[in-house]
Design a protein around this motif. Structure first.
Motif, PDB file in Angstrom:
ATOM      1  N   SER A  31       0.819  -1.213   0.000  1.00 30.55           N
ATOM      2  CA  SER A  31       0.000   0.000   0.000  1.00 30.55           C
ATOM      3  C   SER A  31       0.853   1.264   0.000  1.00 30.55           C
ATOM      4  CB  SER A  31      -0.950   0.002   1.193  1.00 30.55           C
ATOM      5  OG  SER A  31      -0.232   0.093   2.401  1.00 30.55           O
ATOM      6  N   PHE A  32       2.130   1.147   0.356  1.00 32.28           N
ATOM      7  CA  PHE A  32       3.005   2.319   0.336  1.00 32.28           C
ATOM      8  C   PHE A  32       3.751   2.489  -0.987  1.00 32.28           C
ATOM      9  CE2 PHE A  32       2.680   1.696   4.967  1.00 32.28           C
ATOM     10  CZ  PHE A  32       2.209   2.953   5.290  1.00 32.28           C
ATOM     11  N   VAL A  33       3.663   1.496  -1.866  1.00 24.21           N
ATOM     12  CA  VAL A  33       4.308   1.601  -3.170  1.00 24.21           C
ATOM     13  C   VAL A  33       3.505   2.608  -4.001  1.00 24.21           C
ATOM     14  CG1 VAL A  33       4.867   0.350  -5.287  1.00 24.21           C
ATOM     15  CG2 VAL A  33       5.180  -0.748  -3.073  1.00 24.21           C
ATOM     16  N   PRO A  34       4.179   3.573  -4.638  1.00 25.86           N
ATOM     17  CA  PRO A  34       3.439   4.595  -5.388  1.00 25.86           C
ATOM     18  C   PRO A  34       2.715   3.996  -6.600  1.00 25.86           C
ATOM     19  CG  PRO A  34       5.790   4.839  -5.743  1.00 25.86           C
ATOM     20  CD  PRO A  34       5.622   3.791  -4.684  1.00 25.86           C
ATOM     21  N   HIS A  35       1.610   4.621  -6.962  1.00 25.70           N
ATOM     22  CA  HIS A  35       0.830   4.189  -8.114  1.00 25.70           C
ATOM     23  C   HIS A  35       1.605   4.456  -9.398  1.00 25.70           C
ATOM     24  CE1 HIS A  35      -2.891   3.601  -5.871  1.00 25.70           C
ATOM     25  NE2 HIS A  35      -2.543   4.656  -5.163  1.00 25.70           N
ATOM     26  N   VAL A  36       1.443   3.560 -10.356  1.00 25.45           N
ATOM     27  CA  VAL A  36       2.040   3.750 -11.675  1.00 25.45           C
ATOM     28  C   VAL A  36       0.897   4.042 -12.632  1.00 25.45           C
ATOM     29  CG1 VAL A  36       3.346   2.670 -13.524  1.00 25.45           C
ATOM     30  CG2 VAL A  36       3.900   2.162 -11.152  1.00 25.45           C
ATOM     31  N   SER A  37       0.921   5.228 -13.207  1.00 23.36           N
ATOM     32  CA  SER A  37      -0.148   5.579 -14.137  1.00 23.36           C
ATOM     33  C   SER A  37       0.405   6.534 -15.187  1.00 23.36           C
ATOM     34  CB  SER A  37      -1.306   6.232 -13.390  1.00 23.36           C
ATOM     35  OG  SER A  37      -0.860   7.408 -12.756  1.00 23.36           O
ATOM     36  N   GLY A  38      -0.405   6.774 -16.187  1.00 17.14           N
ATOM     37  CA  GLY A  38      -0.050   7.734 -17.214  1.00 17.14           C
ATOM     38  C   GLY A  38       1.095   7.284 -18.091  1.00 17.14           C
ATOM     39  N   GLU A  39       2.015   8.198 -18.300  1.00 21.95           N
ATOM     40  CA  GLU A  39       3.110   7.957 -19.234  1.00 21.95           C
ATOM     41  C   GLU A  39       4.065   6.876 -18.739  1.00 21.95           C
ATOM     42  OE1 GLU A  39       6.495  10.600 -21.415  1.00 21.95           O
ATOM     43  OE2 GLU A  39       4.503  11.464 -21.125  1.00 21.95           O
ATOM     44  N   GLU A  40       4.264   6.797 -17.428  1.00 21.62           N
ATOM     45  CA  GLU A  40       5.142   5.762 -16.877  1.00 21.62           C
ATOM     46  C   GLU A  40       4.578   4.371 -17.160  1.00 21.62           C
ATOM     47  OE1 GLU A  40       8.345   3.964 -15.046  1.00 21.62           O
ATOM     48  OE2 GLU A  40       8.116   6.069 -15.543  1.00 21.62           O
ATOM     49  N   ALA A  41       3.269   4.210 -16.999  1.00 26.13           N
ATOM     50  CA  ALA A  41       2.638   2.917 -17.281  1.00 26.13           C
ATOM     51  C   ALA A  41       2.752   2.576 -18.763  1.00 26.13           C
ATOM     52  CB  ALA A  41       1.171   2.941 -16.853  1.00 26.13           C
ATOM     53  N   ASN A  42       2.531   3.547 -19.625  1.00 27.99           N
ATOM     54  CA  ASN A  42       2.663   3.307 -21.064  1.00 27.99           C
ATOM     55  C   ASN A  42       4.089   2.911 -21.424  1.00 27.99           C
ATOM     56  OD1 ASN A  42      -0.013   3.871 -21.497  1.00 27.99           O
ATOM     57  ND2 ASN A  42       0.348   6.025 -21.960  1.00 27.99           N
ATOM     58  N   LYS A  43       5.065   3.557 -20.789  1.00 27.55           N
ATOM     59  CA  LYS A  43       6.471   3.236 -21.062  1.00 27.55           C
ATOM     60  C   LYS A  43       6.783   1.803 -20.623  1.00 27.55           C
ATOM     61  CE  LYS A  43       9.341   6.362 -19.717  1.00 27.55           C
ATOM     62  NZ  LYS A  43      10.244   7.158 -18.864  1.00 27.55           N
ATOM     63  N   ARG A  44       6.273   1.408 -19.452  1.00 30.78           N
ATOM     64  CA  ARG A  44       6.526   0.046 -18.977  1.00 30.78           C
ATOM     65  C   ARG A  44       5.869  -0.985 -19.893  1.00 30.78           C
ATOM     66  NH1 ARG A  44       6.157   0.121 -12.376  1.00 30.78           N
ATOM     67  NH2 ARG A  44       7.774   1.661 -12.056  1.00 30.78           N
ATOM     68  N   ARG A  45       4.633  -0.697 -20.343  1.00 34.02           N
ATOM     69  CA  ARG A  45       3.964  -1.625 -21.255  1.00 34.02           C
ATOM     70  C   ARG A  45       4.740  -1.764 -22.557  1.00 34.02           C
ATOM     71  NH1 ARG A  45      -0.773   1.457 -20.463  1.00 34.02           N
ATOM     72  NH2 ARG A  45      -1.622   0.881 -18.456  1.00 34.02           N
ATOM     73  N   ALA A  46       5.268  -0.658 -23.077  1.00 36.88           N
ATOM     74  CA  ALA A  46       6.043  -0.704 -24.316  1.00 36.88           C
ATOM     75  C   ALA A  46       7.312  -1.531 -24.127  1.00 36.88           C
ATOM     76  CB  ALA A  46       6.391   0.707 -24.774  1.00 36.88           C
ATOM     77  N   GLU A  47       7.968  -1.393 -22.967  1.00 38.59           N
ATOM     78  CA  GLU A  47       9.172  -2.182 -22.703  1.00 38.59           C
ATOM     79  C   GLU A  47       8.845  -3.667 -22.639  1.00 38.59           C
ATOM     80  OE1 GLU A  47      10.828  -0.646 -19.100  1.00 38.59           O
ATOM     81  OE2 GLU A  47      11.473   1.232 -20.032  1.00 38.59           O
ATOM     82  N   ILE A  48       7.738  -4.013 -22.004  1.00 41.53           N
ATOM     83  CA  ILE A  48       7.327  -5.417 -21.907  1.00 41.53           C
ATOM     84  C   ILE A  48       7.010  -5.956 -23.299  1.00 41.53           C
ATOM     85  CG2 ILE A  48       5.491  -6.947 -21.083  1.00 41.53           C
ATOM     86  CD1 ILE A  48       5.391  -5.181 -18.556  1.00 41.53           C
ATOM     87  N   ARG A  49       6.293  -5.172 -24.096  1.00 39.36           N
ATOM     88  CA  ARG A  49       5.956  -5.582 -25.452  1.00 39.36           C
ATOM     89  C   ARG A  49       7.218  -5.811 -26.273  1.00 39.36           C
ATOM     90  NH1 ARG A  49       3.204  -1.201 -27.063  1.00 39.36           N
ATOM     91  NH2 ARG A  49       1.709  -1.531 -25.411  1.00 39.36           N
TER      92      ARG A  49
END
Length: 181
Positions: A98-116
């Motif tokens: 619960s203390f880990v910060p949320h990942v959203s927006g551009e950071e989430a898109n960047k992570r998805r692109a790296e995984i892809r």
């Protein structure tokens, strides 16, 4: 619990939970100035009050009393200790999460692109360049083809030998900008 009636304990528990919700609301507002924190804090204050009004807070106190009675009547065997340790570890892991910060927006898109990209790289053959099209590996001539109809070949783009006009170049540029070839 603690020599008090269930109703008195329910009122005290409601007050304690409402004060915790108020503290969350105030500290969260002072730290972030976020309406999300305000709404969540107000909800955390109102939930125990609503449970008390409905009479369900008394059932919560009865449940706490049942757990205390179970703990008093149960011998601490190895399995009970293991269960308590696993439940404690689960609680700690949940709180850490619960203390880990949320990942959203551009950071989430960047992570998805790296995984892809990693998945695409894993699908490529080791000696195949990155820009080569993916597809089935070439088979030997002796491999038997499956029975049944074969799918039609994919359509190839029509190329003309006529010179491109300025309108054609403009359309090509627009298509390239949108990733259409």
């Amino acid at each position: 619990m603690f020599g008090m009636s269930v109703h008195t304990t329910a009122i005290i528990l409601t007050i304690v939970l409402a004060v915790i919700g108020l503290a969350y609301l105030l500290f969260g507002w002072l730290r972030k100035r976020s309406w999300r924190v305000m709404w969540r804090g107000a909800g955390f204050i109102l939930i125990p009050v609503g449970l008390l009004i409905m009479g369900l807070m008394r059932k919560v106190v009865d449940g706490i009393n049942a757990v205390v009675d179970w703990a008093n009547a149960t011998y601490m065997t190895t399995w009970v200790m293991i269960g308590l340790i696993v439940a404690g570890i689960g609680l700690v892991v949940y709180l850490i999460g619960s203390f880990v910060p949320h990942v959203s927006g551009e950071e989430a898109n960047k992570r998805r692109a790296e995984i892809r990209e990693r998945k695409m790289a894993a699908l490529r053959a080791p000696g195949q360049p990155a820009s080569a099209p993916l597809g089935p590996a070439p088979t030997s001539q002796t491999a038997k083809l499956p029975d049944g109809p074969t799918p039609p070949p994919s359509p190839r783009p029509v190329t003309s030998s006529a010179p491109a006009t300025p309108d054609d170049k403009e359309i090509d540029d627009i298509l390239k900008r949108h990733g259409i070839n």
